[in-house]
Design a protein around this motif. Structure first.
Motif, PDB file in Angstrom:
ATOM      1  N   ALA A 539       0.880  -1.172   0.000  1.00  0.00           N
ATOM      2  CA  ALA A 539       0.000   0.000   0.000  1.00  0.00           C
ATOM      3  C   ALA A 539       0.914   1.217   0.000  1.00  0.00           C
ATOM      4  CB  ALA A 539      -0.900  -0.010   1.221  1.00  0.00           C
ATOM      5  N   PHE A 540       0.632   2.183  -0.878  1.00  0.00           N
ATOM      6  CA  PHE A 540       1.586   3.272  -1.077  1.00  0.00           C
ATOM      7  C   PHE A 540       0.900   4.564  -1.508  1.00  0.00           C
ATOM      8  CE2 PHE A 540       0.972   1.105  -5.082  1.00  0.00           C
ATOM      9  CZ  PHE A 540       0.838   2.133  -6.007  1.00  0.00           C
ATOM     10  N   ARG A 541       1.608   5.672  -1.234  1.00  0.00           N
ATOM     11  CA  ARG A 541       1.243   6.976  -1.781  1.00  0.00           C
ATOM     12  C   ARG A 541       2.216   7.313  -2.911  1.00  0.00           C
ATOM     13  NH1 ARG A 541       2.529  10.838   1.213  1.00  0.00           N
ATOM     14  NH2 ARG A 541       3.588   9.755   2.924  1.00  0.00           N
ATOM     15  N   LEU A 542       1.697   7.967  -3.929  1.00  0.00           N
ATOM     16  CA  LEU A 542       2.530   8.411  -5.036  1.00  0.00           C
ATOM     17  C   LEU A 542       3.048   9.804  -4.722  1.00  0.00           C
ATOM     18  CD1 LEU A 542       3.414   7.447  -7.890  1.00  0.00           C
ATOM     19  CD2 LEU A 542       1.462   8.720  -8.804  1.00  0.00           C
ATOM     20  N   ALA A 543       4.364   9.966  -4.717  1.00  0.00           N
ATOM     21  CA  ALA A 543       4.953  11.245  -4.315  1.00  0.00           C
ATOM     22  C   ALA A 543       6.003  11.689  -5.316  1.00  0.00           C
ATOM     23  CB  ALA A 543       5.578  11.121  -2.929  1.00  0.00           C
ATOM     24  N   ASN A 548      18.861  16.983  -6.260  1.00  0.00           N
ATOM     25  CA  ASN A 548      19.823  17.668  -7.146  1.00  0.00           C
ATOM     26  C   ASN A 548      19.126  18.320  -8.340  1.00  0.00           C
ATOM     27  OD1 ASN A 548      22.020  17.102  -5.550  1.00  0.00           O
ATOM     28  ND2 ASN A 548      22.628  15.280  -6.709  1.00  0.00           N
ATOM     29  N   GLY A 549      17.952  18.907  -8.080  1.00  0.00           N
ATOM     30  CA  GLY A 549      17.236  19.603  -9.139  1.00  0.00           C
ATOM     31  C   GLY A 549      16.475  18.712 -10.087  1.00  0.00           C
ATOM     32  N   VAL A 550      16.496  17.399  -9.852  1.00  0.00           N
ATOM     33  CA  VAL A 550      15.781  16.456 -10.727  1.00  0.00           C
ATOM     34  C   VAL A 550      14.558  15.925  -9.995  1.00  0.00           C
ATOM     35  CG1 VAL A 550      15.940  14.272 -11.986  1.00  0.00           C
ATOM     36  CG2 VAL A 550      17.926  15.806 -11.877  1.00  0.00           C
ATOM     37  N   SER A 551      13.414  15.929 -10.663  1.00  0.00           N
ATOM     38  CA  SER A 551      12.164  15.426 -10.080  1.00  0.00           C
ATOM     39  C   SER A 551      11.852  14.042 -10.632  1.00  0.00           C
ATOM     40  CB  SER A 551      10.995  16.364 -10.403  1.00  0.00           C
ATOM     41  OG  SER A 551      11.230  17.652  -9.892  1.00  0.00           O
ATOM     42  N   SER A 552      11.444  13.151  -9.747  1.00  0.00           N
ATOM     43  CA  SER A 552      11.050  11.805 -10.169  1.00  0.00           C
ATOM     44  C   SER A 552       9.953  11.310  -9.223  1.00  0.00           C
ATOM     45  CB  SER A 552      12.251  10.857 -10.138  1.00  0.00           C
ATOM     46  OG  SER A 552      12.782  10.783  -8.822  1.00  0.00           O
ATOM     47  N   ILE A 553       9.238  10.290  -9.642  1.00  0.00           N
ATOM     48  CA  ILE A 553       8.213   9.751  -8.753  1.00  0.00           C
ATOM     49  C   ILE A 553       8.834   8.758  -7.777  1.00  0.00           C
ATOM     50  CG2 ILE A 553       6.324  10.061 -10.397  1.00  0.00           C
ATOM     51  CD1 ILE A 553       6.444   6.975 -10.805  1.00  0.00           C
ATOM     52  N   GLN A 554       8.211   8.661  -6.630  1.00  0.00           N
ATOM     53  CA  GLN A 554       8.655   7.732  -5.604  1.00  0.00           C
ATOM     54  C   GLN A 554       7.424   7.223  -4.869  1.00  0.00           C
ATOM     55  OE1 GLN A 554      12.351   7.865  -2.684  1.00  0.00           O
ATOM     56  NE2 GLN A 554      10.789   9.248  -1.950  1.00  0.00           N
ATOM     57  N   LEU A 555       7.410   5.943  -4.568  1.00  0.00           N
ATOM     58  CA  LEU A 555       6.320   5.377  -3.798  1.00  0.00           C
ATOM     59  C   LEU A 555       6.662   5.475  -2.320  1.00  0.00           C
ATOM     60  CD1 LEU A 555       5.457   2.125  -5.821  1.00  0.00           C
ATOM     61  CD2 LEU A 555       4.888   4.522  -6.305  1.00  0.00           C
ATOM     62  N   MET A 556       5.767   6.080  -1.545  1.00  0.00           N
ATOM     63  CA  MET A 556       5.921   6.152  -0.093  1.00  0.00           C
ATOM     64  C   MET A 556       5.103   4.997   0.481  1.00  0.00           C
ATOM     65  SD  MET A 556       7.678   8.933  -0.225  1.00  0.00           S
ATOM     66  CE  MET A 556       7.806   9.570   1.432  1.00  0.00           C
ATOM     67  N   LEU A 557       5.799   3.936   0.891  1.00  0.00           N
ATOM     68  CA  LEU A 557       5.099   2.736   1.343  1.00  0.00           C
ATOM     69  C   LEU A 557       4.486   2.946   2.720  1.00  0.00           C
ATOM     70  CD1 LEU A 557       7.497  -0.156   0.220  1.00  0.00           C
ATOM     71  CD2 LEU A 557       5.773   1.095  -1.093  1.00  0.00           C
ATOM     72  N   GLU A 558       3.217   2.612   2.829  1.00  0.00           N
ATOM     73  CA  GLU A 558       2.516   2.649   4.109  1.00  0.00           C
ATOM     74  C   GLU A 558       2.601   1.292   4.801  1.00  0.00           C
ATOM     75  OE1 GLU A 558       0.690   5.311   5.384  1.00  0.00           O
ATOM     76  OE2 GLU A 558       1.336   6.610   3.744  1.00  0.00           O
ATOM     77  N   HIS A 559       2.608   0.241   4.000  1.00  0.00           N
ATOM     78  CA  HIS A 559       2.632  -1.128   4.533  1.00  0.00           C
ATOM     79  C   HIS A 559       2.899  -2.065   3.364  1.00  0.00           C
ATOM     80  CE1 HIS A 559       1.549  -4.646   6.931  1.00  0.00           C
ATOM     81  NE2 HIS A 559       0.774  -5.031   5.940  1.00  0.00           N
ATOM     82  N   PHE A 560       3.615  -3.154   3.655  1.00  0.00           N
ATOM     83  CA  PHE A 560       3.744  -4.182   2.624  1.00  0.00           C
ATOM     84  C   PHE A 560       3.814  -5.550   3.278  1.00  0.00           C
ATOM     85  CE2 PHE A 560       8.246  -3.294   3.525  1.00  0.00           C
ATOM     86  CZ  PHE A 560       8.772  -4.577   3.623  1.00  0.00           C
ATOM     87  N   GLU A 561       3.500  -6.555   2.488  1.00  0.00           N
ATOM     88  CA  GLU A 561       3.593  -7.936   2.941  1.00  0.00           C
ATOM     89  C   GLU A 561       4.062  -8.783   1.767  1.00  0.00           C
ATOM     90  OE1 GLU A 561      -1.232  -8.601   2.448  1.00  0.00           O
ATOM     91  OE2 GLU A 561      -0.375  -7.804   4.301  1.00  0.00           O
ATOM     92  N   THR A 562       4.570  -9.951   2.075  1.00  0.00           N
ATOM     93  CA  THR A 562       5.058 -10.825   1.010  1.00  0.00           C
ATOM     94  C   THR A 562       3.912 -11.189   0.084  1.00  0.00           C
ATOM     95  OG1 THR A 562       6.752 -11.712   2.478  1.00  0.00           O
ATOM     96  CG2 THR A 562       6.202 -13.004   0.507  1.00  0.00           C
ATOM     97  N   ALA A 563       4.150 -11.070  -1.221  1.00  0.00           N
ATOM     98  CA  ALA A 563       3.097 -11.370  -2.204  1.00  0.00           C
ATOM     99  C   ALA A 563       2.981 -12.875  -2.357  1.00  0.00           C
ATOM    100  CB  ALA A 563       3.422 -10.725  -3.533  1.00  0.00           C
TER     101      ALA A 563
END
Length: 563
Positions: A539-543, A548-563
């Motif tokens: 479960a994640f938020r998109l951030a 260094n002046g470069v923007s990229s997406i990163q997932l901020m994980l709220e919780h995870f479990e083994t798939a």
């Protein structure tokens, strides 16, 4: 244990929103939060509820207008958190713009406690006021209002907290939660109540011709303060509060904010042009709160009422220093609390009650929140207060109204809690130190009888999977521009990913590189040092990550479990 549960999405509501031109992703997210039509997303000022339904606000406006005309001396008695500080700043700025003689008083919380107490009235009386105005407090100040009356000082209470069995005999009370108030939004923060009171006062002064030949004060200029206090106090963001927050954010992004707000953005290293509710709740708010937690909130109020940007910047740096100190204290306390809880299985308990003799009064609320988040149990943390007393701060979970639980404790043991107050999700109380074990046992018993066992399992609601094409900066920017907060949760998605790389940062944060189809995505989970398996369901938020002046997406994980 945490369960990941997708939110139900009403298809008809999605369809109506799509037909109104809403972005498809936002239509899905909004519908899952109960939005049924585009009008509920109208955040223009014309959609703001009028003050007329707020009980007592017309009478308060008349009293304040009379005081201004008479040249009476007013003192605002503020609370020591971000909501109280912003409410005080709104009052000071508006009243001075109206020509009032007004000052403020924000007592040290450790010496004088909370609310308009008789001791605070004695302190205020030395300033020779004709009128005391409370902000973000006062609804429970029965004795304090009586003391003010004995001094011949009038009182106007503006508050949003739940009232007790007895109301103070103030000249007037403005509080949407008082008996008989028909104001549709019960979720106003203290700063919202004060803003509405100032709107009513301006209308009263306008009727009296006070602005003839003058430029009428524009109260919209105070909406950055209203937005900050509303978000920081974690009140429900119903439609009316979302309007207030949206309008404040627009002013921040357009660089039309108070010097103190601009200075807080600078001290936090945040870009006001891209201001979000996250910035207010986790960057600006904590810096103001640090003054009330460790020192004197007058420092924070001075930051918000000065028009001198240099002075505001200097104060903001002091607040930033206090916040770093607060974080260090909190980290030490949390380490001690976790050691105390080591080996305890919270699955056998409905509550957690903690105390350490060296804990700091100003940080126990944050500590209680951290422990509650980790163990998903209603938590109260105590620190030493006055001689022989403990002051506690509690945080609750969905399914338990914390103030009501404490009220039931007092009914079963009237001598146990010396005083208490608060909300469903947060409360404060004072007990005798030698009653700690008795309180711990009775609080556990009461909550065990009130709470549904299912509520002791954390449910993490998500907005389902995110389409591969939406893992983009455009989507992340789209989401960060919207209004999210308490009762209108920021989007959290969930999906399955392959873990391609992972490492631990600073011994406590898990940094991962994930793959979804042909897309490779960076992710991080803070305060989580356990490594993941080869595949995870997260479960994640998109951030947006700026480096260094470069923007990229990163997932901020709220919780995870083994798939």
């Amino acid at each position: 244990m945490t369960r990941i549960l997708p939110r139900p999405v009403p298809i008809r509501a999605v369809t109506r929103l799509l037909e109104a031109g809403t972005h498809p992703l936002l239509a899905r997210i909004y519908a899952a939060r109960g939005i049924e039509n585009r009008e509920e997303l109208d955040y223009s000022l014309k959609s703001l509820l009028p003050p007329t339904q707020l009980k007592g606000v017309r009478e308060a406006a008349e009293i304040l207008a009379d005081a201004i005309e008479a040249g009476a001396r007013m003192i605002i008695v503020a609370d020591y958190d971000c909501d109280g500080a912003t409410a005080c700043a709104v009052g000071i700025r508006a009243l001075r713009a109206f020509g009032a003689d007004v000052g403020y008083l924000v007592p040290n919380r450790f010496e004088y406690g909370y609310g308009l107490t008789p001791a605070i009235v004695e302190l205020a009386a030395k300033m020779e006021p004709d009128l005391l105005i409370t902000v973000d407090n006062g609804i429970a100040s029965v004795e304090g209002v009586a003391a003010a009356r004995e001094h011949g000082i009038a009182t106007v209470i503006t508050d949003h907290h739940l009232p007790g069995d007895e109301l103070p005999e103030a000249d007037v009370i403005v509080n949407p939660n008082q008996p008989g108030c028909a104001f549709p939004s019960k979720a106003l923060a203290g700063v919202g109540v004060m803003f509405y009171t100032m709107l009513a006062l301006r209308a009263e002064l306008r009727e009296r011709g006070a602005f003839e030949g003058k430029t009428e004060p524009n109260l919209a200029e105070l909406l950055d303060l209203v937005a900050l206090g509303t978000v920081a106090d974690v009140v429900k963001l119903d439609h009316n509060n979302r309007i207030l927050v949206s309008q404040g954010l627009q002013r921040m992004r357009a660089d039309r904010m108070q010097p103190g707000i601009r200075a807080l953005f600078a001290a936090a290293g945040r870009d006001a042009a891209r201001a979000t509710t996250f910035d207010m709740g986790f960057a600006l708010g904590p810096r103001l709160n640090a003054a009330g937690r460790l020192a004197d909130m007058s420092l924070g109020i001075e930051c918000l009422i000065t028009d001198d940007i240099s002075r505001a910047l200097n104060i903001a740096q002091e607040l930033d220093k206090l916040n770093r100190e607060r974080r260090a204290i909190e980290a030490d306390m949390q380490e001690g609390a976790m050691a105390e809880l080591d080996g305890i299985d919270p699955g056998t308990r409905s509550t957690l009650t903690l105390f350490e003799a060296e804990w700091h009064q100003g940080v126990i609320g944050i500590l209680a929140g951290r422990i509650k988040e980790k163990f998903h149990r209603p938590t109260i943390a105590f620190a030493r207060g006055n001689e022989g007393e403990l002051k506690g701060s509690g945080r609750s979970i969905p399914g338990l109204h914390l103030r009501d639980a404490l009220d039931l404790v007092t009914k079963q043991a009237p001598d146990l809690i010396l005083k208490f107050g608060g909300h469903a999700m947060a409360a404060g109380l004072t007990i005798r130190e030698n009653d700690l074990a008795r309180f711990q046992a009775l609080f556990e018993s009461v909550v065990h009888g009130l709470i549904d066992p299912a509520d002791l399992t954390r449910n993490l609601e998500t907005d389902g999977a995110l389409e591969d094409s939406l893992y983009s900066l455009e989507t992340a920017r789209l989401l960060e521009r919207e209004i999210w907060g308490q009762g209108f949760a920021a989007p959290v998605f969930d999906d399955t990913f392959r873990v391609e790389n992972q490492r631990i940062l600073k011994d406590k944060h898990l940094k991962l590189q994930l793959r979804k189809g042909s897309t490779r995505i960076d992710a991080i989970q803070f305060n989580h040092a356990a490594q993941a398996g080869p595949s995870i369901h997260a479960a994640f938020r998109l951030a947006v990550n700026e480096y260094n002046g470069v923007s990229s997406i990163q997932l901020m994980l709220e919780h995870f479990e083994t798939a």
